[in-house]
Write a protein that holds these residues in place. Sequence first.
Motif, short mmCIF file in Angstrom:
data_model
loop_
_atom_site.label_atom_id
_atom_site.label_comp_id
_atom_site.label_asym_id
_atom_site.label_seq_id
_atom_site.Cartn_x
_atom_site.Cartn_y
_atom_site.Cartn_z
N LEU A 26 46.59 33.49 40.12
CA LEU A 26 46.73 34.94 40.26
C LEU A 26 45.47 35.56 40.85
O LEU A 26 45.55 36.41 41.73
CB LEU A 26 47.04 35.54 38.89
CG LEU A 26 47.44 37.00 38.86
CD1 LEU A 26 48.75 37.21 39.62
CD2 LEU A 26 47.59 37.46 37.42
N GLN A 27 44.31 35.11 40.40
CA GLN A 27 43.05 35.63 40.94
C GLN A 27 42.89 35.26 42.40
O GLN A 27 42.48 36.09 43.22
CB GLN A 27 41.87 35.09 40.14
CG GLN A 27 41.70 35.74 38.80
CD GLN A 27 40.54 35.17 38.03
OE1 GLN A 27 40.22 33.99 38.14
NE2 GLN A 27 39.89 36.00 37.24
N ALA A 28 43.21 34.01 42.76
CA ALA A 28 43.07 33.57 44.15
C ALA A 28 44.01 34.34 45.06
O ALA A 28 43.61 34.79 46.15
CB ALA A 28 43.34 32.07 44.25
N THR A 29 45.22 34.52 44.63
CA THR A 29 46.20 35.27 45.43
C THR A 29 45.77 36.73 45.59
O THR A 29 45.90 37.30 46.68
CB THR A 29 47.58 35.19 44.79
OG1 THR A 29 47.94 33.82 44.58
CG2 THR A 29 48.64 35.85 45.66
N THR A 30 45.25 37.31 44.52
CA THR A 30 44.77 38.69 44.59
C THR A 30 43.62 38.82 45.57
O THR A 30 43.55 39.78 46.35
CB THR A 30 44.34 39.18 43.19
OG1 THR A 30 45.45 39.06 42.31
CG2 THR A 30 43.87 40.61 43.23
N MET A 31 42.71 37.87 45.57
CA MET A 31 41.58 37.90 46.50
C MET A 31 42.06 37.77 47.94
O MET A 31 41.56 38.47 48.83
CB MET A 31 40.57 36.80 46.17
CG MET A 31 39.86 37.00 44.85
SD MET A 31 38.97 38.56 44.76
CE MET A 31 37.67 38.25 45.92
N VAL A 33 45.05 38.60 49.18
CA VAL A 33 45.74 39.83 49.56
C VAL A 33 44.74 40.96 49.79
O VAL A 33 44.86 41.73 50.75
CB VAL A 33 46.78 40.22 48.48
CG1 VAL A 33 47.32 41.62 48.71
CG2 VAL A 33 47.92 39.21 48.46
N SER A 34 43.73 41.05 48.94
CA SER A 34 42.70 42.09 49.10
C SER A 34 41.94 41.91 50.41
O SER A 34 41.70 42.87 51.14
CB SER A 34 41.72 42.06 47.93
OG SER A 34 42.38 42.32 46.73
N PHE A 35 41.55 40.67 50.71
CA PHE A 35 40.82 40.39 51.94
C PHE A 35 41.63 40.78 53.16
O PHE A 35 41.14 41.47 54.06
CB PHE A 35 40.44 38.91 52.01
CG PHE A 35 39.87 38.51 53.34
CD1 PHE A 35 38.57 38.86 53.68
CD2 PHE A 35 40.63 37.81 54.25
CE1 PHE A 35 38.05 38.50 54.91
CE2 PHE A 35 40.12 37.44 55.48
CZ PHE A 35 38.82 37.79 55.82
N PHE A 36 42.88 40.35 53.22
CA PHE A 36 43.70 40.66 54.38
C PHE A 36 44.03 42.14 54.47
O PHE A 36 44.17 42.68 55.58
CB PHE A 36 44.97 39.80 54.40
CG PHE A 36 44.71 38.42 54.94
CD1 PHE A 36 44.43 38.23 56.28
CD2 PHE A 36 44.72 37.32 54.10
CE1 PHE A 36 44.17 36.97 56.78
CE2 PHE A 36 44.46 36.06 54.59
CZ PHE A 36 44.18 35.87 55.94
N SER A 37 44.15 42.83 53.34
CA SER A 37 44.39 44.27 53.38
C SER A 37 43.19 44.99 53.96
O SER A 37 43.34 45.89 54.80
CB SER A 37 44.67 44.80 51.98
OG SER A 37 45.84 44.24 51.46
N ILE A 38 41.99 44.61 53.54
CA ILE A 38 40.77 45.22 54.08
C ILE A 38 40.61 44.87 55.55
O ILE A 38 40.31 45.74 56.38
CB ILE A 38 39.55 44.78 53.25
CG1 ILE A 38 39.61 45.38 51.86
CG2 ILE A 38 38.25 45.17 53.95
CD1 ILE A 38 38.61 44.82 50.89
N PHE A 39 40.84 43.61 55.91
CA PHE A 39 40.74 43.20 57.30
C PHE A 39 41.73 43.96 58.18
O PHE A 39 41.37 44.45 59.25
CB PHE A 39 40.98 41.68 57.43
CG PHE A 39 41.02 41.20 58.84
CD1 PHE A 39 39.86 41.05 59.56
CD2 PHE A 39 42.24 40.91 59.45
CE1 PHE A 39 39.89 40.62 60.88
CE2 PHE A 39 42.29 40.47 60.76
CZ PHE A 39 41.10 40.33 61.48
N LEU A 40 42.97 44.08 57.74
CA LEU A 40 43.99 44.79 58.52
C LEU A 40 43.65 46.27 58.66
O LEU A 40 43.84 46.84 59.74
CB LEU A 40 45.36 44.61 57.87
CG LEU A 40 46.53 45.21 58.63
CD1 LEU A 40 46.70 44.55 60.00
CD2 LEU A 40 47.80 45.07 57.83
N SER A 41 43.14 46.88 57.60
CA SER A 41 42.78 48.29 57.71
C SER A 41 41.63 48.51 58.68
O SER A 41 41.64 49.47 59.46
CB SER A 41 42.45 48.87 56.33
OG SER A 41 41.29 48.27 55.81
#
Length: 61
Positions: A26-31, A33-41
Motif C-alpha cells: 500500500l505504501q509503495a503504490t501510494t508513493m 501514484v503520488s510521484f506520477f500525479s506530481i510529475f503529470l501536474s
Amino acid sequence: MKENNFFLEIYDEFFHRITWPKWNDLQATTMIVSFFSIFLSIFLYGVDVFFIFLIKRLFSL
C-alpha cells in the motif's frame, strides 16, 4: 431476501472474502501514484505555459 441475511452476507464478504493489500504494498503504490500525479501536474503546467507563450506570440503580430 431478508434484510438481516443481506447484511450478514455483506459482512461475510467484506471481512472474509476480500484480500486486502499488505501495508508495504500500500505504501509503495501510494508513493508511485503520488510521484506520477506530481510529475503529470508539472508536465501539464509546462505545456500550459508553452501554449500561453505561443498564443501570445501569435496574436501579438
